[in-house]
Design a protein around this motif. Structure first.
Motif, PDB file in Angstrom:
ATOM      1  N   VAL A  93       0.919  11.853  -2.427  1.00  0.00           N
ATOM      2  CA  VAL A  93       0.522  13.178  -1.941  1.00  0.00           C
ATOM      3  C   VAL A  93       1.705  14.121  -2.146  1.00  0.00           C
ATOM      4  CG1 VAL A  93       1.180  12.780   0.478  1.00  0.00           C
ATOM      5  CG2 VAL A  93      -0.612  14.418  -0.063  1.00  0.00           C
ATOM      6  N   PHE A  94       1.422  15.369  -2.447  1.00  0.00           N
ATOM      7  CA  PHE A  94       2.444  16.391  -2.672  1.00  0.00           C
ATOM      8  C   PHE A  94       3.483  15.924  -3.708  1.00  0.00           C
ATOM      9  CE2 PHE A  94       1.082  17.404   1.742  1.00  0.00           C
ATOM     10  CZ  PHE A  94       0.469  18.618   1.451  1.00  0.00           C
ATOM     11  N   SER A  95       3.012  15.329  -4.798  1.00  0.00           N
ATOM     12  CA  SER A  95       3.836  14.851  -5.920  1.00  0.00           C
ATOM     13  C   SER A  95       4.800  13.738  -5.543  1.00  0.00           C
ATOM     14  CB  SER A  95       4.637  16.012  -6.541  1.00  0.00           C
ATOM     15  OG  SER A  95       3.771  16.971  -7.060  1.00  0.00           O
ATOM     16  N   LYS A  96       4.611  13.094  -4.418  1.00  0.00           N
ATOM     17  CA  LYS A  96       5.451  11.987  -3.981  1.00  0.00           C
ATOM     18  C   LYS A  96       4.613  10.749  -3.753  1.00  0.00           C
ATOM     19  CE  LYS A  96       9.218  14.430  -3.569  1.00  0.00           C
ATOM     20  NZ  LYS A  96      10.225  14.341  -4.561  1.00  0.00           N
ATOM     21  N   VAL A  97       5.251   9.600  -3.894  1.00  0.00           N
ATOM     22  CA  VAL A  97       4.617   8.327  -3.571  1.00  0.00           C
ATOM     23  C   VAL A  97       5.372   7.734  -2.393  1.00  0.00           C
ATOM     24  CG1 VAL A  97       4.052   6.014  -4.389  1.00  0.00           C
ATOM     25  CG2 VAL A  97       3.874   7.961  -5.941  1.00  0.00           C
ATOM     26  N   VAL A  98       4.653   7.500  -1.306  1.00  0.00           N
ATOM     27  CA  VAL A  98       5.255   6.969  -0.080  1.00  0.00           C
ATOM     28  C   VAL A  98       4.634   5.610   0.191  1.00  0.00           C
ATOM     29  CG1 VAL A  98       5.639   7.390   2.377  1.00  0.00           C
ATOM     30  CG2 VAL A  98       5.530   9.319   0.795  1.00  0.00           C
TER      31      VAL A  98
ATOM     32  N   SER B 281       0.834  -1.193   0.000  1.00  0.00           N
ATOM     33  CA  SER B 281       0.000   0.000   0.000  1.00  0.00           C
ATOM     34  C   SER B 281       0.871   1.245   0.000  1.00  0.00           C
ATOM     35  CB  SER B 281      -0.906   0.019   1.230  1.00  0.00           C
ATOM     36  OG  SER B 281      -1.813  -1.053   1.171  1.00  0.00           O
ATOM     37  N   CYS B 282       0.514   2.183  -0.873  1.00  0.00           N
ATOM     38  CA  CYS B 282       1.247   3.434  -0.983  1.00  0.00           C
ATOM     39  C   CYS B 282       0.250   4.596  -0.991  1.00  0.00           C
ATOM     40  CB  CYS B 282       2.068   3.478  -2.264  1.00  0.00           C
ATOM     41  SG  CYS B 282       3.246   2.123  -2.440  1.00  0.00           S
ATOM     42  N   ILE B 283       0.759   5.757  -0.654  1.00  0.00           N
ATOM     43  CA  ILE B 283      -0.032   6.979  -0.677  1.00  0.00           C
ATOM     44  C   ILE B 283       0.692   7.974  -1.572  1.00  0.00           C
ATOM     45  CG2 ILE B 283      -0.893   8.914   0.715  1.00  0.00           C
ATOM     46  CD1 ILE B 283      -2.364   6.379   1.344  1.00  0.00           C
TER      47      ILE B 283
END
Length: 109
Positions: free
Chosen positions: A102-107, A98-100
């Motif tokens: 947000v703010f042009s990043k993938v975490v 699972s990734c999120i």
């Protein structure tokens, strides 16, 4: 005064998240960059099986093609929500990561 400042900060952060939510193309580019970094860092000498050594060596010679083959074996599901994106990445029958976005990043966890 502090309440108004807090409201303004929340609104600005919300707008920033809305405007910088990564697109499908941005997520794909980040996945490819991570695959290429893992291919570059992979040491074929650490593998005990000759077949894996051969595949790892071939991947380092043609890393872009190898990353494309690996990416084709992955299933990426992207759920675009207003302020962020929920991304599930599955490789074969493994559990989804699972990734999120947000703010042009993938975490990822």
């Amino acid at each position: 005064m502090k309440f108004k400042l807090s409201v303004v900060v929340v609104i600005v952060l919300g707008l920033a998240a809305l405007l910088t939510n990564p697109s499908q193309n941005e997520v794909e580019a980040q996945i490819e960059a991570r695959l290429l970094a893992e291919i570059d860092a992979f040491d074929p000498g650490t593998q005990q099986e000759p077949v894996l050594q051969l595949i790892a060596g071939a991947c380092q010679l043609g890393r872009s093609a190898c990353a494309g083959v690996i990416r084709s074996l992955m299933d990426v599901q992207m759920d675009d929500r207003w302020f962020y994106s929920k991304i599930d990445i599955r490789f074969g029958r493994d559990h989804a990561q699972s990734c999120i976005g947000v703010f042009s990043k993938v975490v990822c966890r």
